[in-house]
Enzyme design. Structure first.
Site, PDB file in Angstrom:
ATOM      1  N   HIS A   1     -51.945 120.999  36.679  1.00 39.26           N
ATOM      2  CA  HIS A   1     -53.239 121.092  36.159  1.00 39.26           C
ATOM      3  C   HIS A   1     -53.009 121.878  34.875  1.00 39.26           C
ATOM      4  CE1 HIS A   1     -55.331 119.914  39.624  1.00 39.26           C
ATOM      5  NE2 HIS A   1     -55.730 121.042  40.065  1.00 39.26           N
TER       6      HIS A   1
ATOM      7  N   VAL B   1     -52.076 118.983  51.563  1.00 36.15           N
ATOM      8  CA  VAL B   1     -51.287 120.237  51.540  1.00 36.15           C
ATOM      9  C   VAL B   1     -50.414 120.575  52.555  1.00 36.15           C
ATOM     10  CG1 VAL B   1     -52.132 122.666  51.256  1.00 36.15           C
ATOM     11  CG2 VAL B   1     -53.405 121.032  49.939  1.00 36.15           C
TER      12      VAL B   1
ATOM     13  N   CYS C   1     -56.675 126.464  42.887  1.00 43.98           N
ATOM     14  CA  CYS C   1     -55.527 126.177  42.107  1.00 43.98           C
ATOM     15  C   CYS C   1     -55.832 125.777  40.509  1.00 43.98           C
ATOM     16  CB  CYS C   1     -55.079 124.673  42.473  1.00 43.98           C
ATOM     17  SG  CYS C   1     -56.318 123.444  42.489  1.00 43.98           S
TER      18      CYS C   1
ATOM     19  N   ARG D   1     -61.303 115.701  35.736  1.00 40.79           N
ATOM     20  CA  ARG D   1     -60.181 115.081  36.486  1.00 40.79           C
ATOM     21  C   ARG D   1     -59.696 114.158  35.763  1.00 40.79           C
ATOM     22  NH1 ARG D   1     -58.525 117.317  40.884  1.00 40.79           N
ATOM     23  NH2 ARG D   1     -60.544 117.160  41.897  1.00 40.79           N
TER      24      ARG D   1
END
Length: 361
Positions: free
Chosen positions: A250, A15, A157, A243
């Site tokens: 996503h 990140v 997220c 996942r």
């Protein structure tokens, strides 16, 4: 316009690397400090991420030779920055303590971490949805005894792909939401080279993710009362988080039940016309269209649509009536852009334009 100087705590992680790319040529902000754990301190940035650079783009020249500062050296950082982004890989307690230390040192913190998401006077913001929550910053400053320092955070997220799409529909009285998220491996800070077990595989569990996905939307939809954010009591939300073997993006399959069921045409119009403070202010990272609806049956797709508006747009598709719930649809957001670093940069842009971030040095 003189740019604000910004430091990135956790600059060597995935990140942090995304922050580097987003801020390398930003109209409001200029990278003035790259900050990481003591083991990386003193190294040049390019040496510190040698063999660990995970982005497709090259390391920007402006940071290659910057010397890593230890996150423990708050006073040195204070002399270099107007505020910091935080994206550390530490325990929740250690992260919370670190962010508070910086805030008390009069260094505003815009955090990508989860540690302070439930601190009552810390705003957790999706800028198009709940910009009004920024007003609790004044109460937070009084509590921690600062003039400039504060902490603001972005949500998890996983919720970005459906909370934005549900927000303009709240006026119909959303009662129940079922959401299954299909989350990319970059959400775990991984690439396929680092995580070969994910190739041709799906893992039906992500630690802590389902609780966040069910609870955090209620805080985003909450109200400010007496200097604190009081989470909404409804709707009831239940989730499963999987996942999947995707690099970025996503996706969520969402089922929703209303007190006053709208028509499909009403929903589509609500999505088309929904915008927020970032669009009104024309913030640099804001997507022109917050929610984009695809008519095609096979859209949105992660590979095709995650980079919409530079990865800051939310894609929606397959809206249709359901035999148990009122409607179902699919949502998509880019998890390391809208969901992580990009979302934090957008929050910082909003804080700047609203007067919460200022030149300090």
């Amino acid at each position: 316009m003189e740019k604000l100087k910004v430091g990135i705590i956790g600059a060597t992680g995935m990140v942090g690397q995304r922050f580097i790319l987003l801020l390398a040529d930003h109209p409001y902000f200029e990278i003035s400090a790259v900050i990481a754990g003591p083991r990386s301190a003193g190294k040049s940035y390019v040496d510190a991420v040698s063999g660990r650079w995970k982005m497709k783009a090259e390391i920007p020249e402006c940071v290659k030779n910057m010397q890593i500062i230890s996150s423990e050296n708050v006073e040195e950082v204070k002399g270099l920055v107007d505020f910091v982004f935080c994206a550390v890989n530490m325990s929740k307690d250690d992260t919370k303590a670190l962010e508070l230390t910086y805030a008390k040192a009069e260094i505003p913190v815009v955090s990508n971490n989860s540690a302070n998401r439930w601190t009552p006077d810390v705003p957790m913001v999706i800028p198009e949805v709940n910009d009004a929550h920024l007003e609790v910053i004044e109460a937070q400053r009084k509590r921690i005894g600062t003039k400039h320092g504060f902490i603001a955070v972005k949500p998890n997220c996983s919720i970005q792909s459906y909370v934005g799409a549900l927000t303009p529909l709240m006026k119909y009285g959303i009662k129940e939401v079922v959401a299954t998220t299909y989350q990319a491996i970059s959400g775990a800070g991984k690439t396929f080279a680092e995580w070969p077990e994910m190739v041709d595989n799906l893992i039906p569990f992500i630690g802590g993710e389902e609780e966040k996905s069910e609870k955090e939307p209620l805080r985003v939809w909450g109200k400010v009362e007496n200097g604190e954010i009081i989470p909404a009591k409804s709707p009831v939300i239940t989730t499963q988080c999987l996942r999947v073997p995707v690099t970025d993006g996503h996706m969520a399959a969402v089922f929703v039940k209303f007190e006053n069921k709208p028509t499909k045409e009403q929903i589509l119009e609500d999505w088309r016309t929904f915008s927020g403070k970032p669009q009104t202010l024309g913030l640099p990272s804001a997507p022109e269209q917050f929610i984009t609806y695809f008519e095609e049956d096979n859209r949105p797709q992660t590979g095709l649509d995650r980079d919409l508006y530079g990865g800051m747009g939310v894609s929606v598709g397959r809206l249709r009536e359901d035999v148990i719930y009122d409607y179902k649809f699919v949502g998509l957001s880019h998890n390391t852009l809208r969901g992580a670093a990009g979302g934090a940069v957008l929050i910082a842009e909003l804080l700047y334009r609203e007067g919460y971030l200022k030149k300090l040095i």
